[in-house]
Structures are given as structure tokens and as C-alpha cells.
Write a protein that holds these residues in place. Structure first.
Motif, mmCIF file in Angstrom:
data_model
loop_
_atom_site.group_PDB
_atom_site.id
_atom_site.type_symbol
_atom_site.label_atom_id
_atom_site.label_comp_id
_atom_site.label_asym_id
_atom_site.label_seq_id
_atom_site.Cartn_x
_atom_site.Cartn_y
_atom_site.Cartn_z
ATOM 1 N N VAL A 196 0.856 -1.180 0.000
ATOM 2 C CA VAL A 196 0.000 0.000 0.000
ATOM 3 C C VAL A 196 0.895 1.234 0.000
ATOM 4 N N SER A 197 0.612 2.146 -0.884
ATOM 5 C CA SER A 197 1.366 3.393 -0.937
ATOM 6 C C SER A 197 0.753 4.372 0.053
ATOM 7 N N MET A 198 1.600 4.891 0.912
ATOM 8 C CA MET A 198 1.133 5.837 1.926
ATOM 9 C C MET A 198 1.339 7.288 1.488
ATOM 10 N N LEU A 199 1.970 7.479 0.333
ATOM 11 C CA LEU A 199 2.277 8.828 -0.135
ATOM 12 C C LEU A 199 1.266 9.293 -1.171
ATOM 13 N N LYS A 200 0.992 10.580 -1.127
ATOM 14 C CA LYS A 200 0.111 11.187 -2.127
ATOM 15 C C LYS A 200 0.937 11.538 -3.362
ATOM 16 N N GLU A 201 0.239 11.902 -4.447
ATOM 17 C CA GLU A 201 0.923 12.206 -5.699
ATOM 18 C C GLU A 201 1.888 13.379 -5.555
ATOM 19 N N THR A 202 1.500 14.398 -4.813
ATOM 20 C CA THR A 202 2.392 15.548 -4.624
ATOM 21 C C THR A 202 3.654 15.146 -3.862
ATOM 22 N N GLU A 203 3.516 14.228 -2.914
ATOM 23 C CA GLU A 203 4.680 13.766 -2.163
ATOM 24 C C GLU A 203 5.605 12.935 -3.054
ATOM 25 N N TRP A 204 5.014 12.097 -3.934
ATOM 26 C CA TRP A 204 5.815 11.336 -4.892
ATOM 27 C C TRP A 204 6.552 12.284 -5.829
#
Length: 185
Positions: free
Chosen positions: A19-27
């Protein structure tokens, strides 16, 4: 990317779906940081190590002129030659680093092979930085000197000091991507 797991009674681990815990802006922020680190690394590696090797190799063939006279035509040829060599060495390194999982797994369908479906732009975006960092500087310098031996006398210390390796590498990447369009026709 985080992956959870639980421990069984026999102490083995069972991994759950990642599961990815990061949002698109964080990526995107992480991607920007990666690009900045890569740029600084290339700048330091090529700006110091490569140019030092180039000065040493060129000094074996000629003594740098003491005047500030620069032959602009020779500099253009030398810069173009450097970009072409960087492009060729990048291509060689990408080919050596490129792993096609379709070939490894023996897929029958050619569409499952990255070696058949990846464009040069995809290859340079995924393997370009790694290929540049893995370049053999001694070989690159030797190739550059051997290729330009006839105009080496016109190279000055000022020319070497003015080389912006980040710009040359970006131009080599663009040239590598442009080579893909030649393959279509």
C-alpha cells in the motif's frame, strides 16, 4: 511504498498487498529531490573527476597555450564531439544495464518484451542516470582525445574550464532520444 506483514505461529512472515502511503504531490516531491541529487552528483563527478582526467590526457599531447586566444570553430567541433561521445557511451551503458524481463522469463509474445517495446525516451528516463554514473571515464577521455587528435592543439585550459557537463549530458540524452526517430524510417 510500505508493505505490511504478519508473523505466523511458525515465525514465518506473510506479506500483505503493498500500500502506498504517499500522495501524488509527495511522490513528485521525492522525484524532484532525486533529480536534484542526480544533477549534483553528475556535476561533481564530471565537473571534477572527468575534467581532471581530460586535462591530464590532453597535456600529454600538447602544452596548453599561454594566451587567452580560443579558436571558436575548434571549440564548437570539440563540444559537438563530446556530446556525440557521451551519447554513444550512454547508449552502450544503457544496453549493458537494460534488463528485459520478457527475455528473462522467455515470453513468447514480443509485446511482453521491454527490449522490443521501449522507446529510447523510456530507456533514457529509466536507465539514463544510472548509465551516466556507470561510464568509464578513462575510456571516454581516451576516445575523445583519439577522435580529436588533429585539433587538440586548439584546445585551451579556458575551454576545459568552461565545459558545463550538465548541459553536455542533457544534450547527449536528447541526441539519444532523437536517434529513436531515425529507426522508424
Amino acid at each position: 511504498m510500505c508493505q505490511s506483514y504478519f508473523q505466523r505461529k511458525d515465525f514465518s512472515r506473510k506479506f500483505l498487498t503493498p500500500v502506498s502511503m504517499l500522495k501524488e504531490t509527495e511522490w513528485n516531491a521525492l522525484k524532484d529531490i532525486q533529480n536534484q541529487i542526480t544533477s549534483k552528483t553528475v556535476s561533481i563527478m564530471f565537473g571534477r573527476v572527468f575534467l581532471k582526467l581530460l586535462r591530464k590526457k590532453v597535456a600529454k599531447h600538447i602544452l596548453f597555450p599561454k594566451s587567452d586566444f580560443d579558436c571558436i570553430d575548434a571549440e564548437i567541433v570539440l563540444t559537438t564531439s563530446m556530446v556525440e561521445l557521451l551519447c554513444n557511451h550512454t547508449q552502450e551503458n544503457i544496453l549493458s544495464l537494460f534488463i528485459c524481463y520478457g527475455c528473462l522469463e522467455g515470453y513468447k509474445n514480443q509485446l511482453g518484451h521491454e527490449c522490443m517495446t521501449y522507446s529510447n525516451e523510456q530507456r533514457i528516463s529509466e536507465y539514463g542516470d544510472l548509465a551516466i554514473v556507470h561510464m568509464d571515464w578513462d575510456k571516454l577521455v581516451a576516445d575523445f582525445v583519439n577522435r580529436n587528435i588533429q585539433i587538440l592543439y586548439y584546445m585551451s585550459e579556458i575551454f576545459i574550464n568552461k565545459l558545463n557537463m550538465n548541459v553536455l549530458i542533457e544534450n547527449a540524452k536528447q541526441m539519444y532520444v532523437a536517434k529513436d526517430s531515425f529507426l522508424i524510417f
